[in-house]
Design a protein around this motif. Structure first.
Motif, PDB file in Angstrom:
ATOM      1  N   ASN A  59      -6.824  30.425 -26.071  1.00 20.10           N
ATOM      2  CA  ASN A  59      -5.546  29.770 -26.345  1.00 20.10           C
ATOM      3  C   ASN A  59      -5.017  30.182 -27.712  1.00 20.10           C
ATOM      4  O   ASN A  59      -3.828  30.488 -27.872  1.00 20.10           O
ATOM      5  N   MET A  63      -1.574  32.342 -28.344  1.00 16.55           N
ATOM      6  CA  MET A  63      -0.503  31.823 -29.188  1.00 16.55           C
ATOM      7  C   MET A  63      -0.205  32.782 -30.330  1.00 16.55           C
ATOM      8  O   MET A  63       0.955  32.976 -30.700  1.00 16.55           O
ATOM      9  N   LEU A  70       2.988  26.245 -33.197  1.00 13.74           N
ATOM     10  CA  LEU A  70       3.147  24.835 -32.864  1.00 13.74           C
ATOM     11  C   LEU A  70       2.210  24.003 -33.724  1.00 13.74           C
ATOM     12  O   LEU A  70       1.076  24.391 -33.977  1.00 13.74           O
ATOM     13  N   SER A  72      -0.073  20.575 -34.297  1.00 17.36           N
ATOM     14  CA  SER A  72      -0.972  19.885 -33.367  1.00 17.36           C
ATOM     15  C   SER A  72      -0.246  18.760 -32.641  1.00 17.36           C
ATOM     16  O   SER A  72      -0.517  18.495 -31.465  1.00 17.36           O
ATOM     17  N   GLU A  74       2.929  18.792 -31.759  1.00 21.87           N
ATOM     18  CA  GLU A  74       3.740  19.417 -30.713  1.00 21.87           C
ATOM     19  C   GLU A  74       2.868  19.831 -29.522  1.00 21.87           C
ATOM     20  O   GLU A  74       3.275  19.676 -28.367  1.00 21.87           O
ATOM     21  N   LYS A  75       1.687  20.347 -29.804  1.00 23.61           N
ATOM     22  CA  LYS A  75       0.773  20.728 -28.721  1.00 23.61           C
ATOM     23  C   LYS A  75       0.392  19.514 -27.893  1.00 23.61           C
ATOM     24  O   LYS A  75       0.406  19.568 -26.656  1.00 23.61           O
ATOM     25  N   LYS A  78       3.390  18.355 -25.774  1.00 21.84           N
ATOM     26  CA  LYS A  78       3.613  19.236 -24.620  1.00 21.84           C
ATOM     27  C   LYS A  78       2.534  19.051 -23.562  1.00 21.84           C
ATOM     28  O   LYS A  78       2.826  19.027 -22.368  1.00 21.84           O
ATOM     29  N   ARG A  79       1.297  18.909 -23.982  1.00 18.79           N
ATOM     30  CA  ARG A  79       0.191  18.715 -23.041  1.00 18.79           C
ATOM     31  C   ARG A  79       0.372  17.409 -22.265  1.00 18.79           C
ATOM     32  O   ARG A  79       0.225  17.381 -21.047  1.00 18.79           O
TER      33      ARG A  79
END
Length: 126
Positions: A59, A63, A70, A72, A74-75, A78-79
């Motif tokens: 990952n 990226m 991104l 953390s 934002e990750k 999104k997840r």
């Protein structure tokens, strides 16, 4: 009579010793089985941890190569949004749950929406 009583006593002592040895042997066998199960479980856990580490490294590499930066937060957003979307939550309910705008949710899930399903919906509305 005394010999009979003494004989029965000796037999009972021998049976007690035999019973103790059998139960000790059975306990050792059971302990060995538990150890084998524990070892195999630990091997599986180590294998899963290694797979997780490899996925995390993949990952990070993807990226970096894609040039995506991104945070953390934002990750995580999104997840979680993608998870809710895959579980068929509506975009509005996801936006309410995450306290963000529907437009932001639409931008996050846009790459994951199936275009074929949307075409069928439009065709069936007529």
């Amino acid at each position: 009579m005394e010999w009979t009583l003494a004989g029965l006593f000796v037999i009972s002592v021998l049976l007690l010793i035999f019973s103790i040895s059998k139960s000790t042997h059975a306990a050792k066998v059971e302990h060995n089985q538990i150890d084998l199960i524990h070892i195999s479980t630990m091997k599986e856990i180590n294998s899963l941890q290694e797979s997780i580490r490899n996925l995390e490294l993949d990952n990070v590499l993807l990226m970096k190569e894609a040039g995506v930066q991104l945070t953390s937060e934002e990750k995580i957003l999104k997840r979680e949004v993608l998870d809710l979307f895959k579980r068929n939550y509506s975009l509005e309910s996801i936006a309410d749950l995450k306290q963000v705008s529907v437009n932001k949710i639409e931008k996050i899930v846009a790459p994951f929406q199936d275009l074929k399903d949307e075409g069928r919906k439009v065709a069936n509305e007529n």
